[in-house]
Design a protein around this motif. Structure first.
Motif, PDB file in Angstrom:
ATOM      1  N   ASP A  43       0.822  -1.211   0.000  1.00 45.41           N
ATOM      2  CA  ASP A  43       0.000   0.000   0.000  1.00 45.41           C
ATOM      3  C   ASP A  43       0.862   1.269   0.000  1.00 45.41           C
ATOM      4  O   ASP A  43       0.491   2.272  -0.608  1.00 45.41           O
ATOM      5  N   SER A 102      -3.978  12.942   5.796  1.00 44.22           N
ATOM      6  CA  SER A 102      -3.489  11.574   5.887  1.00 44.22           C
ATOM      7  C   SER A 102      -1.974  11.526   5.729  1.00 44.22           C
ATOM      8  O   SER A 102      -1.282  10.817   6.471  1.00 44.22           O
ATOM      9  N   ARG A 108      -2.449   7.375   7.417  1.00 43.88           N
ATOM     10  CA  ARG A 108      -3.534   6.683   8.126  1.00 43.88           C
ATOM     11  C   ARG A 108      -4.865   6.859   7.416  1.00 43.88           C
ATOM     12  O   ARG A 108      -5.122   7.861   6.755  1.00 43.88           O
ATOM     13  N   SER A 109      -5.730   5.862   7.578  1.00 45.50           N
ATOM     14  CA  SER A 109      -7.053   5.873   6.950  1.00 45.50           C
ATOM     15  C   SER A 109      -7.975   6.869   7.636  1.00 45.50           C
ATOM     16  O   SER A 109      -7.742   7.284   8.780  1.00 45.50           O
ATOM     17  N   THR A 243     -12.074   8.686   1.290  1.00 43.65           N
ATOM     18  CA  THR A 243     -11.566   7.329   1.482  1.00 43.65           C
ATOM     19  C   THR A 243     -10.536   6.977   0.421  1.00 43.65           C
ATOM     20  O   THR A 243      -9.696   6.108   0.632  1.00 43.65           O
ATOM     21  N   THR A 246      -6.994   9.219   1.005  1.00 38.33           N
ATOM     22  CA  THR A 246      -6.093   8.623   1.988  1.00 38.33           C
ATOM     23  C   THR A 246      -5.392   7.379   1.430  1.00 38.33           C
ATOM     24  O   THR A 246      -4.307   7.023   1.887  1.00 38.33           O
ATOM     25  N   LEU A 247      -6.004   6.741   0.433  1.00 37.50           N
ATOM     26  CA  LEU A 247      -5.368   5.596  -0.222  1.00 37.50           C
ATOM     27  C   LEU A 247      -4.167   6.073  -1.044  1.00 37.50           C
ATOM     28  O   LEU A 247      -3.067   5.526  -0.961  1.00 37.50           O
ATOM     29  N   ALA A 337     -10.027  -0.017   0.023  1.00 42.61           N
ATOM     30  CA  ALA A 337     -10.067   0.893   1.164  1.00 42.61           C
ATOM     31  C   ALA A 337     -10.651   0.214   2.396  1.00 42.61           C
ATOM     32  O   ALA A 337     -10.184   0.435   3.520  1.00 42.61           O
ATOM     33  N   MET A 340      -7.959  -1.943   3.859  1.00 45.42           N
ATOM     34  CA  MET A 340      -6.944  -1.141   4.531  1.00 45.42           C
ATOM     35  C   MET A 340      -7.450  -0.591   5.867  1.00 45.42           C
ATOM     36  O   MET A 340      -6.710  -0.552   6.852  1.00 45.42           O
ATOM     37  N   MET A 341      -8.716  -0.153   5.901  1.00 44.91           N
ATOM     38  CA  MET A 341      -9.273   0.416   7.126  1.00 44.91           C
ATOM     39  C   MET A 341      -9.350  -0.619   8.246  1.00 44.91           C
ATOM     40  O   MET A 341      -9.039  -0.321   9.400  1.00 44.91           O
ATOM     41  N   ASP A 344      -5.838  -1.285   9.387  1.00 48.79           N
ATOM     42  CA  ASP A 344      -5.344  -0.162  10.190  1.00 48.79           C
ATOM     43  C   ASP A 344      -5.933  -0.186  11.590  1.00 48.79           C
ATOM     44  O   ASP A 344      -5.227   0.020  12.585  1.00 48.79           O
TER      45      ASP A 344
END
Length: 472
Positions: A43, A102, A108-109, A243, A246-247, A337, A340-341, A344
């Motif tokens: 990522d 971010s 960070r998500s 969303t 932040t990716l 996303a 990833m969230m 995280d």
């Protein structure tokens, strides 16, 4: 077509001028970015500016700037104004600050950033709400792509759904530079070409727009406020974008790229939305005819008809590229996303393929189940949740800016659109038959009271709070 061109020029000026003011929030830039400090090869992968810009564009430009623009055109030419001013003053600021927020917090998500700036109580409500928005968005994107593929080929939707799901799984789990980083730049260029081709076709074929007016021309008398501001999200203001910002924040090579990647991609999407508002108003003799066409064949059918009529056989190819590729390339990053969230939040290793596969599988199954719902109902529920997320994100960005020493006054850039979107989402859920179905005037009064209360809290924090900088 003159107003579409004027609108595009206004959006360009917004990028050249207003984004420079927003950029001052983050000056001086830091020397390193999370792509290097947290590099994991999955990522957190540094990529070139143009590639990041085109990935961000494809991430945010699903069916929203096409379908939403066509549905919003039912209110008439006033939809142009919402796209122009909403994009410059709201949507692009929303995307830029959320992306850079971010970056300043290690990539960070959004689900981690909201509790940090709004309070720990937001941790699980934010996580559940944002994941719901992403899953519903992915379902809507998938459904719209399947519907048009069935129209074009006659092949059963189940076959197309299976193929799309296989692609979703690969793009959500594999390193971002292996699938997304390779194909998105190509599709991003094709998306821009599609918009140019449509506006050129309208001009060459002699179509003209109705006279500019701010009157409500909705054929069934739907309220302009808040309904139009809910219907047209992507291209104006969209919470889904935060969303995705932040990716991409994990892939910036330098903070200097943020303005081009985040603010710039939203401006391009605004231009695309202008084109499709113009196409809807010019192609049909009036808003009633547009509304009837949307009811009869759905947004995907209207896009197909416009494309093939204006551009002949090439139109069907453009329809495939625009209304199939766009939602698919937003659906996959929505699922990515979610993955990833969750990782995280639980602090799971992003390189653990087993965990990534498990999260992705559950998410895809949820998306497939929602694809069975009625599209129009799915659209309006998603639109309200999406704009509510935009509202929450703008307030989060506002608290973030206040926490940066010497930058407090810049928080007005996010606080003012946050106040407006608060009125929009509260009044809609109070008045709409999808919500509490209250009297319209009462709904507006309630939304005004909520907005004033939040505004007072904001001004108190702006002028009297001594909040220390947190991760800035």
């Amino acid at each position: 077509m003159l107003f579409v061109l004027v609108g595009a020029v206004c959006l360009l000026l917004g990028y050249l001028v207003y984004s420079r003011i927003a950029e001052r929030i983050f000056l001086p830039f830091r020397d390193t970015t999370p792509a290097y400090t947290n590099g994991d090869g999955v990522d957190y992968v540094p990529m070139p500016t143009l590639k990041n810009h085109l990935i961000e564009l494809l991430n945010i430009a699903g069916t929203g700037p096409i379908f939403g623009a066509l549905m919003g055109a039912k209110w008439g030419p006033v939809a142009f104004l919402w796209v122009i001013f909403g994009c410059i003053l709201g949507g692009a600021i929303h995307d830029y600050v959320s992306g850079m927020m971010s970056v300043r917090n290690g990539g960070r998500s959004l689900t981690n950033l909201m509790p940090q700036y709004l309070g720990k109580a937001f941790r699980y409500p934010a996580l559940m709400f944002i994941i719901a928005v992403l899953i519903i968005s992915a379902a809507m994107f998938t459904r719209s792509a399947c519907d048009l593929l069935v129209t074009l080929t006659g092949v059963d939707s189940g076959v197309w759904l299976m193929l799309i799901v296989i692609y979703f799984a690969a793009s959500a789990i594999l390193p971002i530079d292996k699938v997304i980083g390779r194909i998105y730049p190509i599709f991003g260029i094709l998306l821009v070409f599609m918009a140019i081709a449509i506006i050129a076709g309208l001009f060459i074929e002699g179509y003209s727009l109705p006279s500019m007016t701010v009157d409500n021309l909705h054929p069934h008398g739907a309220d302009m406020f808040p309904d139009m501001f809910i219907t047209i999200a992507c291209g104006a203001v969209s919470g889904f974008h935060a969303t995705q910002s932040t990716l991409v924040a994990r892939c910036l090579r330098t903070e200097h790229d943020g303005r081009s990647v985040f603010y710039g991609a939203m401006i391009v999407e605004g231009v695309i939305a202008l084109v499709w508002v113009g196409a809807g108003l010019a192609f049909f003799p009036d808003t009633l005819s547009l509304s009837d066409a949307l009811d009869d064949s759905g947004p995907s059918g209207v896009v197909y008809d416009i494309s093939t009529t204006l551009l002949g056989p090439a139109g069907s190819v453009l329809a495939v590229l625009g209304v199939i590729v766009c939602p698919i390339t937003s659906g996959d990053t929505a699922i990515r996303a979610v993955r990833m969230m969750v990782q995280d939040d639980k602090k799971w290793d992003t390189r653990d393929v087993r965990i990534a596969t498990a999260i992705t599988s559950v998410t895809i199954l949820s998306v497939c189940a929602l694809c069975l719902m009625d599209f129009e109902s799915l659209w309006y529920y998603m639109s309200w949740m999406n704009q509510s997320l935009a509202c929450l994100t703008l307030w989060t960005c506002t608290v973030f800016i206040i926490s940066i020493p010497g930058k407090r006054i810049h928080s007005l850039m996010t606080a003012l659109p946050a106040m407006f979107m608060t009125m929009v989402v509260v009044s809609f859920i109070m008045h709409s038959d999808l919500g509490l179905n209250l009297d319209y005037q009462l709904s507006v009064i309630i939304s005004a009271v909520v907005t004033i209360a939040l505004a007072l809290m904001y001004f108190k924090a702006l002028f009297f709070s001594r909040t220390a900088a947190k991760g800035c």
